[in-house]
Motif scaffolding. Structure first.
Motif, short mmCIF file in Angstrom:
data_model
loop_
_atom_site.label_atom_id
_atom_site.label_comp_id
_atom_site.label_asym_id
_atom_site.label_seq_id
_atom_site.Cartn_x
_atom_site.Cartn_y
_atom_site.Cartn_z
N THR A 107 10.07 -3.54 1.16
CA THR A 107 8.50 -3.13 1.81
C THR A 107 8.54 -3.24 3.29
O THR A 107 9.32 -3.60 3.96
N VAL A 108 7.62 -2.29 3.74
CA VAL A 108 7.12 -2.20 5.23
C VAL A 108 5.65 -2.55 5.22
O VAL A 108 4.92 -2.15 4.40
N VAL A 118 0.70 -1.69 2.88
CA VAL A 118 2.07 -1.97 2.66
C VAL A 118 2.77 -0.92 1.79
O VAL A 118 1.87 -0.40 0.94
N ILE A 119 3.84 -0.37 2.07
CA ILE A 119 4.53 0.76 1.84
C ILE A 119 5.73 0.32 0.85
O ILE A 119 6.49 -0.69 1.45
N GLY A 137 -10.10 -6.46 3.90
CA GLY A 137 -10.54 -7.50 3.11
C GLY A 137 -9.57 -8.49 2.38
O GLY A 137 -10.27 -8.97 1.70
N VAL A 138 -8.39 -8.08 2.77
CA VAL A 138 -7.34 -9.07 2.20
C VAL A 138 -6.49 -9.27 3.12
O VAL A 138 -6.11 -8.37 3.78
N GLU A 144 1.12 -7.70 0.64
CA GLU A 144 2.57 -7.45 0.56
C GLU A 144 2.97 -8.08 -0.76
O GLU A 144 3.84 -7.68 -1.39
N ALA A 145 2.73 -9.51 -1.06
CA ALA A 145 3.21 -10.09 -2.27
C ALA A 145 2.79 -9.46 -3.34
O ALA A 145 3.60 -9.22 -4.37
#
Length: 162
Positions: A107-108, A118-119, A137-138, A144-145
Protein backbone atom coordinates in the motif's frame (compact mmCIF):
# COMPACT_ATOMS: atom_id res chain seq x y z
CA UNK A 1 3.90 39.12 1.08
CA UNK A 2 1.59 36.80 -0.80
CA UNK A 3 1.24 33.06 -0.63
CA UNK A 4 0.52 30.65 -3.43
CA UNK A 5 -2.83 28.97 -3.33
CA UNK A 6 -2.70 25.36 -2.25
CA UNK A 7 -4.31 23.19 -4.88
CA UNK A 8 -6.47 20.28 -3.74
CA UNK A 9 -5.06 16.77 -3.69
CA UNK A 10 -5.20 15.43 -7.27
CA UNK A 11 -6.90 12.22 -6.14
CA UNK A 12 -9.49 14.18 -4.14
CA UNK A 13 -10.87 16.17 -7.09
CA UNK A 14 -14.34 15.07 -8.01
CA UNK A 15 -14.77 13.13 -4.78
CA UNK A 16 -18.25 13.72 -3.57
CA UNK A 17 -20.66 12.49 -0.99
CA UNK A 18 -23.56 10.48 -2.40
CA UNK A 19 -26.57 12.70 -2.95
CA UNK A 20 -24.47 15.83 -3.42
CA UNK A 21 -23.59 17.53 -6.68
CA UNK A 22 -19.93 16.92 -7.59
CA UNK A 23 -17.73 19.98 -7.08
CA UNK A 24 -16.89 20.28 -10.76
CA UNK A 25 -20.49 20.78 -11.84
CA UNK A 26 -23.40 18.51 -12.42
CA UNK A 27 -21.48 15.49 -13.65
CA UNK A 28 -23.09 12.25 -12.59
CA UNK A 29 -21.17 10.01 -10.19
CA UNK A 30 -20.40 6.57 -11.55
CA UNK A 31 -21.47 3.47 -9.63
CA UNK A 32 -20.03 0.40 -11.35
CA UNK A 33 -19.81 -2.96 -9.60
CA UNK A 34 -17.99 -6.09 -10.72
CA UNK A 35 -20.20 -8.52 -12.61
CA UNK A 36 -22.65 -10.61 -10.55
CA UNK A 37 -20.57 -13.77 -11.05
CA UNK A 38 -17.35 -12.09 -9.96
CA UNK A 39 -15.80 -13.33 -6.71
CA UNK A 40 -15.06 -9.67 -5.93
CA UNK A 41 -18.73 -8.52 -6.13
CA UNK A 42 -19.65 -9.17 -2.45
CA UNK A 43 -16.40 -7.57 -1.27
CA UNK A 44 -17.07 -4.49 -3.40
CA UNK A 45 -20.64 -4.26 -2.08
CA UNK A 46 -19.35 -4.25 1.51
CA UNK A 47 -16.80 -1.52 0.62
CA UNK A 48 -19.54 0.66 -0.86
CA UNK A 49 -21.74 0.13 2.23
CA UNK A 50 -18.92 1.26 4.53
CA UNK A 51 -18.04 4.28 2.38
CA UNK A 52 -21.68 5.38 2.36
CA UNK A 53 -21.71 5.19 6.17
CA UNK A 54 -18.69 7.51 6.54
CA UNK A 55 -19.68 11.05 7.41
CA UNK A 56 -17.65 12.72 4.67
CA UNK A 57 -16.85 12.49 0.98
CA UNK A 58 -15.50 9.18 -0.24
CA UNK A 59 -14.69 7.29 -3.42
CA UNK A 60 -13.18 3.99 -4.53
CA UNK A 61 -11.75 2.57 -7.73
CA UNK A 62 -10.64 -0.97 -8.50
CA UNK A 63 -8.75 -0.99 -11.78
CA UNK A 64 -6.17 -3.01 -13.63
CA UNK A 65 -2.68 -1.49 -13.73
CA UNK A 66 -3.46 -0.60 -17.35
CA UNK A 67 -6.26 1.67 -16.08
CA UNK A 68 -9.29 -0.43 -17.01
CA UNK A 69 -11.97 0.13 -14.36
CA UNK A 70 -13.35 -3.03 -12.76
CA UNK A 71 -15.48 -1.24 -10.15
CA UNK A 72 -16.14 2.42 -9.31
CA UNK A 73 -17.84 4.28 -6.49
CA UNK A 74 -18.21 8.06 -6.13
CA UNK A 75 -16.16 9.28 -9.11
CA UNK A 76 -17.31 11.07 -12.25
CA UNK A 77 -16.70 9.45 -15.63
CA UNK A 78 -13.98 12.03 -16.38
CA UNK A 79 -12.20 11.27 -13.09
CA UNK A 80 -11.91 7.49 -13.55
CA UNK A 81 -9.00 7.49 -16.02
CA UNK A 82 -7.24 10.32 -14.16
CA UNK A 83 -7.47 8.60 -10.77
CA UNK A 84 -6.32 5.29 -12.29
CA UNK A 85 -3.34 7.01 -13.92
CA UNK A 86 -2.42 9.00 -10.79
CA UNK A 87 -2.78 5.91 -8.60
CA UNK A 88 -0.42 3.99 -10.86
CA UNK A 89 2.07 6.90 -10.81
CA UNK A 90 1.86 7.32 -7.01
CA UNK A 91 2.41 3.62 -6.49
CA UNK A 92 5.30 3.48 -8.94
CA UNK A 93 7.00 6.41 -7.17
CA UNK A 94 7.26 4.59 -3.83
CA UNK A 95 10.62 3.40 -2.60
CA UNK A 96 11.88 0.06 -3.87
CA UNK A 97 11.79 -2.92 -1.58
CA UNK A 98 9.03 -4.16 0.66
CA UNK A 99 6.80 -7.16 0.06
CA UNK A 100 7.21 -9.52 -2.87
CA UNK A 101 5.15 -7.75 -5.56
CA UNK A 102 4.11 -11.04 -7.15
CA UNK A 103 2.48 -12.50 -4.04
CA UNK A 104 1.73 -9.77 -1.49
CA UNK A 105 -0.49 -6.73 -1.17
CA UNK A 106 1.41 -3.46 -0.79
CA UNK A 107 0.00 0.00 0.00
CA UNK A 108 0.77 3.69 -0.41
CA UNK A 109 -0.95 6.34 1.74
CA UNK A 110 -1.54 9.93 0.67
CA UNK A 111 -3.04 12.73 2.78
CA UNK A 112 -4.20 16.16 1.68
CA UNK A 113 -5.87 18.20 4.36
CA UNK A 114 -8.56 16.03 5.89
CA UNK A 115 -8.86 13.66 2.92
CA UNK A 116 -6.87 10.43 3.00
CA UNK A 117 -6.20 8.12 0.08
CA UNK A 118 -4.85 4.59 0.28
CA UNK A 119 -3.73 2.78 -2.86
CA UNK A 120 -3.28 -0.98 -2.60
CA UNK A 121 -1.51 -3.07 -5.19
CA UNK A 122 -3.40 -6.35 -5.45
CA UNK A 123 -1.67 -9.28 -7.18
CA UNK A 124 -3.91 -11.79 -8.92
CA UNK A 125 -3.54 -14.64 -11.36
CA UNK A 126 -1.83 -13.10 -14.38
CA UNK A 127 -2.73 -9.47 -13.64
CA UNK A 128 -2.24 -6.84 -10.96
CA UNK A 129 -5.00 -4.51 -9.80
CA UNK A 130 -4.90 -1.21 -7.95
CA UNK A 131 -7.52 -0.49 -5.30
CA UNK A 132 -7.77 3.24 -4.55
CA UNK A 133 -9.92 4.32 -1.61
CA UNK A 134 -10.31 7.98 -0.59
CA UNK A 135 -12.26 9.21 2.41
CA UNK A 136 -12.65 12.16 4.69
CA UNK A 137 -13.81 11.70 8.26
CA UNK A 138 -11.71 8.63 9.04
CA UNK A 139 -8.10 8.38 10.21
CA UNK A 140 -5.43 7.38 7.73
CA UNK A 141 -4.45 4.46 10.00
CA UNK A 142 -7.98 3.05 9.97
CA UNK A 143 -8.34 3.62 6.21
CA UNK A 144 -4.98 1.94 5.55
CA UNK A 145 -5.73 -1.10 7.71
CA UNK A 146 -9.20 -1.45 6.28
CA UNK A 147 -8.05 -1.03 2.64
CA UNK A 148 -5.18 -3.50 3.15
CA UNK A 149 -7.60 -6.09 4.57
CA UNK A 150 -10.00 -5.57 1.67
CA UNK A 151 -7.08 -5.85 -0.79
CA UNK A 152 -6.00 -9.12 0.88
CA UNK A 153 -9.57 -10.43 0.57
CA UNK A 154 -9.71 -9.39 -3.11
CA UNK A 155 -6.35 -11.10 -3.69
CA UNK A 156 -7.69 -14.32 -2.16
CA UNK A 157 -10.94 -14.08 -4.12
CA UNK A 158 -9.06 -13.66 -7.40
CA UNK A 159 -6.37 -16.28 -6.80
CA UNK A 160 -8.02 -18.76 -4.47
CA UNK A 161 -6.45 -20.04 -1.25
CA UNK A 162 -2.67 -20.39 -1.28
Amino acid sequence: MTADLVSPHPLARGVSRPGRVPRRGREKLVEQSPGPGSPVAPLWASLVDVLRAIDGPSSALLATVDGDAVAVHGLTQDDIARVARQSRAAFAARAAGGPDPEHAVDTVELTMGMCHTVIASVPSAGERHLLTVSAQGVSVQVLEAWTRRLADDIHLALTGPA
